[in-house]
Design a protein around this motif. Structure first.
Motif, PDB file in Angstrom:
ATOM      1  N   THR A  88      -7.515   1.084 -23.568  1.00 45.64           N
ATOM      2  CA  THR A  88      -8.513   0.737 -24.584  1.00 45.64           C
ATOM      3  C   THR A  88      -8.769  -0.760 -24.638  1.00 45.64           C
ATOM      4  O   THR A  88      -9.891  -1.212 -24.898  1.00 45.64           O
ATOM      5  N   SER A  89      -7.734  -1.567 -24.358  1.00 41.60           N
ATOM      6  CA  SER A  89      -7.868  -3.031 -24.421  1.00 41.60           C
ATOM      7  C   SER A  89      -8.817  -3.572 -23.366  1.00 41.60           C
ATOM      8  O   SER A  89      -9.328  -4.690 -23.505  1.00 41.60           O
ATOM      9  N   GLY A  90      -9.040  -2.806 -22.295  1.00 39.97           N
ATOM     10  CA  GLY A  90      -9.916  -3.268 -21.223  1.00 39.97           C
ATOM     11  C   GLY A  90      -9.256  -4.212 -20.251  1.00 39.97           C
ATOM     12  O   GLY A  90      -9.918  -4.809 -19.400  1.00 39.97           O
ATOM     13  N   GLU A  91      -7.947  -4.350 -20.344  1.00 39.75           N
ATOM     14  CA  GLU A  91      -7.236  -5.309 -19.491  1.00 39.75           C
ATOM     15  C   GLU A  91      -7.382  -4.997 -18.006  1.00 39.75           C
ATOM     16  O   GLU A  91      -7.403  -5.906 -17.171  1.00 39.75           O
ATOM     17  N   ILE A  92      -7.488  -3.728 -17.652  1.00 38.95           N
ATOM     18  CA  ILE A  92      -7.691  -3.388 -16.240  1.00 38.95           C
ATOM     19  C   ILE A  92      -9.158  -3.025 -15.969  1.00 38.95           C
ATOM     20  O   ILE A  92      -9.499  -2.529 -14.899  1.00 38.95           O
ATOM     21  N   GLY A  93     -10.019  -3.302 -16.925  1.00 39.04           N
ATOM     22  CA  GLY A  93     -11.435  -3.024 -16.749  1.00 39.04           C
ATOM     23  C   GLY A  93     -11.768  -1.563 -16.970  1.00 39.04           C
ATOM     24  O   GLY A  93     -11.055  -0.835 -17.671  1.00 39.04           O
ATOM     25  N   GLN A  94     -12.824  -1.113 -16.356  1.00 35.43           N
ATOM     26  CA  GLN A  94     -13.262   0.273 -16.494  1.00 35.43           C
ATOM     27  C   GLN A  94     -12.477   1.156 -15.533  1.00 35.43           C
ATOM     28  O   GLN A  94     -12.438   0.918 -14.330  1.00 35.43           O
ATOM     29  N   VAL A  95     -11.875   2.179 -16.061  1.00 38.75           N
ATOM     30  CA  VAL A  95     -11.068   3.077 -15.234  1.00 38.75           C
ATOM     31  C   VAL A  95     -11.956   3.871 -14.278  1.00 38.75           C
ATOM     32  O   VAL A  95     -12.972   4.449 -14.682  1.00 38.75           O
ATOM     33  N   GLN A  96     -11.544   3.910 -13.007  1.00 35.75           N
ATOM     34  CA  GLN A  96     -12.300   4.618 -11.975  1.00 35.75           C
ATOM     35  C   GLN A  96     -11.509   5.735 -11.310  1.00 35.75           C
ATOM     36  O   GLN A  96     -12.091   6.693 -10.795  1.00 35.75           O
ATOM     37  N   ALA A  97     -10.179   5.605 -11.285  1.00 37.83           N
ATOM     38  CA  ALA A  97      -9.368   6.595 -10.581  1.00 37.83           C
ATOM     39  C   ALA A  97      -7.941   6.577 -11.111  1.00 37.83           C
ATOM     40  O   ALA A  97      -7.509   5.621 -11.763  1.00 37.83           O
ATOM     41  N   ALA A  98      -7.219   7.655 -10.812  1.00 41.32           N
ATOM     42  CA  ALA A  98      -5.816   7.740 -11.193  1.00 41.32           C
ATOM     43  C   ALA A  98      -5.083   8.646 -10.211  1.00 41.32           C
ATOM     44  O   ALA A  98      -5.671   9.568  -9.622  1.00 41.32           O
ATOM     45  N   THR A  99      -3.815   8.372 -10.016  1.00 44.86           N
ATOM     46  CA  THR A  99      -2.961   9.232  -9.204  1.00 44.86           C
ATOM     47  C   THR A  99      -1.650   9.442  -9.949  1.00 44.86           C
ATOM     48  O   THR A  99      -1.219   8.593 -10.731  1.00 44.86           O
ATOM     49  N   ALA A 100      -1.007  10.586  -9.712  1.00 39.72           N
ATOM     50  CA  ALA A 100       0.292  10.859 -10.321  1.00 39.72           C
ATOM     51  C   ALA A 100       1.006  11.915  -9.503  1.00 39.72           C
ATOM     52  O   ALA A 100       0.382  12.805  -8.926  1.00 39.72           O
ATOM     53  N   VAL A 146     -14.994   9.643 -12.555  1.00 44.09           N
ATOM     54  CA  VAL A 146     -13.590   9.264 -12.381  1.00 44.09           C
ATOM     55  C   VAL A 146     -12.856  10.365 -11.616  1.00 44.09           C
ATOM     56  O   VAL A 146     -13.063  11.557 -11.857  1.00 44.09           O
ATOM     57  N   LEU A 147     -12.001   9.957 -10.673  1.00 44.29           N
ATOM     58  CA  LEU A 147     -11.274  10.896  -9.830  1.00 44.29           C
ATOM     59  C   LEU A 147      -9.774  10.757 -10.087  1.00 44.29           C
ATOM     60  O   LEU A 147      -9.244   9.643 -10.126  1.00 44.29           O
ATOM     61  N   ALA A 148      -9.085  11.895 -10.265  1.00 48.98           N
ATOM     62  CA  ALA A 148      -7.644  11.881 -10.513  1.00 48.98           C
ATOM     63  C   ALA A 148      -6.970  12.863  -9.562  1.00 48.98           C
ATOM     64  O   ALA A 148      -7.371  14.024  -9.469  1.00 48.98           O
ATOM     65  N   THR A 149      -5.949  12.397  -8.854  1.00 48.44           N
ATOM     66  CA  THR A 149      -5.270  13.219  -7.861  1.00 48.44           C
ATOM     67  C   THR A 149      -3.791  13.356  -8.187  1.00 48.44           C
ATOM     68  O   THR A 149      -3.093  12.354  -8.402  1.00 48.44           O
ATOM     69  N   ALA A 150      -3.328  14.603  -8.226  1.00 46.20           N
ATOM     70  CA  ALA A 150      -1.939  14.905  -8.562  1.00 46.20           C
ATOM     71  C   ALA A 150      -1.247  15.612  -7.415  1.00 46.20           C
ATOM     72  O   ALA A 150      -1.866  16.377  -6.671  1.00 46.20           O
ATOM     73  N   ASN A 151       0.048  15.358  -7.287  1.00 46.27           N
ATOM     74  CA  ASN A 151       0.883  16.081  -6.329  1.00 46.27           C
ATOM     75  C   ASN A 151       2.165  16.523  -7.031  1.00 46.27           C
ATOM     76  O   ASN A 151       2.719  15.786  -7.860  1.00 46.27           O
ATOM     77  N   ALA A 152       2.615  17.739  -6.699  1.00 45.47           N
ATOM     78  CA  ALA A 152       3.839  18.264  -7.287  1.00 45.47           C
ATOM     79  C   ALA A 152       4.535  19.148  -6.277  1.00 45.47           C
ATOM     80  O   ALA A 152       3.888  19.795  -5.447  1.00 45.47           O
ATOM     81  N   SER A 153       5.867  19.181  -6.338  1.00 47.84           N
ATOM     82  CA  SER A 153       6.607  20.004  -5.387  1.00 47.84           C
ATOM     83  C   SER A 153       7.982  20.360  -5.924  1.00 47.84           C
ATOM     84  O   SER A 153       8.586  19.592  -6.690  1.00 47.84           O
ATOM     85  N   ILE A 154       8.472  21.536  -5.497  1.00 49.07           N
ATOM     86  CA  ILE A 154       9.848  21.934  -5.773  1.00 49.07           C
ATOM     87  C   ILE A 154      10.700  21.852  -4.510  1.00 49.07           C
ATOM     88  O   ILE A 154      11.849  22.294  -4.503  1.00 49.07           O
TER      89      ILE A 154
END
Length: 351
Positions: free
Chosen positions: A160-172, A246-254
């Protein structure tokens, strides 16, 4: 109505605490029991909750559990626990596929519930459970701890503070080799990566990119999985495209380990969250990939204390849900995971 629901003033006057019971005595139940025991020695929580009872399908196992963590009583069946009028809140610590049936039984026995993630195995089960919760007026909330942790607010404030600017992508990502656990590979228990670990990257995106901070909604899903020999999902890749691009990419594994990181990328820099399963720290970088600053998160007992305190306070205030994870968010996340499994063509035997 349950013993303490909506009776904060009366409870405080009489020195009453919210009696917490644990249904199930597996690994995660031990983590919760240790948390409850430590909360009684912490001035922030010592007047709020009491570790009261545990129930397992084996009386000796339950008795040993109660002795180890200082619980007042133990039961060799779940039915005995539900018949105890002193129980105010039941933490359901059993496999996903059992949550709906057990949660409904608790509510009908006049018990508030804190249900370990995944809340249920699918959205239909969740709807049935929440309908009973609405009928009883009791607290029913999902114990996905990342929703209650202080790090959630820290991440949201940074965006919300805008410190990293406008969010465009995320990964987790979140990966642990856990196929040695029977429930993890059992389709009948709704095993697999998605409901056990994949749920965390998806919730990370929902908190950081979803309804918490904007009107952003998911417009498209691209996903694939590698199945385990039993038929459950073993390695998952999930990409969410939001309606604003905005694009968000997730990976998970057992099957394997990973660094468990979450990254949120903006037009002026990016932030890296160390361990999305329980954020240990946040690093902010500028456009030249230089570390701008590191942010520590508050010290905690185990992290489970926040969901317990939220549930206990909701009970005393007579609220049917916790603001940190309202029913609408639980349903929305389960519908998302149902949609992902539908793309894979993965159904559990009971569906």
């Amino acid at each position: 109505m349950s013993r303490l629901n909506g009776k904060r003033a009366e409870a405080q006057k009489q020195g009453l605490k919210v009696n917490v019971a644990i249904l199930g005595a597996g690994r995660i139940a031990h983590t919760m029991a240790n948390t409850l025991a430590e909360m009684t020695r912490d001035s922030r929580y010592s007047s709020l909750i009491e570790p009261y009872a545990v129930a397992a399908r084996d009386a000796d196992r339950a008795a040993d559990f109660a002795e180890k963590y200082g619980f007042d009583v133990s039961y060799g069946s779940y039915e005995e626990l539900l018949a105890d009028p002193e129980v105010d809140l039941v933490y359901i610590a059993t496999p996903h596929a059992l949550h709906a049936e057990q949660g409904i039984a608790c509510l009908k026995a006049d018990k508030n519930i804190l249900v370990e993630k995944s809340f249920t195995a699918n959205a239909d089960q969740a709807q049935q459970l929440l309908e009973v919760a609405d009928e009883t007026g009791l607290l029913c909330t999902e114990a996905i701890w990342t929703r209650y942790l202080p790090s959630r607010g820290i991440v949201a404030d940074l965006i919300t503070s805008g410190e990293i600017g406008q969010v465009q992508a995320a990964t987790a990502n979140l990966c642990y080799p856990t196929t040695h656990k029977a429930r993890i590979t059992d389709p009948a228990m709704a095993g697999g990566a998605l409901l056990d670990v994949g749920i965390y990257p998806l919730n990370f995106f929902d908190m950081a990119l979803g309804r918490d901070t904007s009107d952003r909604t998911i417009a498209d899903i691209e996903t694939s999985t590698v199945p385990y020999e039993t038929g459950v999902d073993a390695i998952d890749s999930i990409t969410l495209r939001y309606d604003d691009g905005v694009l968000a990419t997730a990976n998970a594994s057992i099957l394997c380990a990973s660094d468990r990181s979450g990254t949120i990328c903006g037009t002026e820099g990016y932030m890296v969250c160390q361990n999305i399963n329980n954020v240990e720290g946040i690093d902010l970088y500028d456009l030249d990939h230089k570390l701008v600053r590191h942010i520590d998160v508050p010290a905690q007992i185990t992290g489970f204390e926040y969901e317990v305190a939220a549930a206990a306070n909701a009970i005393l205030d007579g609220k049917p849900e916790c603001t940190q994870m309202p029913h609408a968010d639980t349903l929305r996340m389960l519908r998302l995971m149902d949609q992902i499994r539908s793309i894979w063509g993965l159904k559990y035997p009971f569906e």
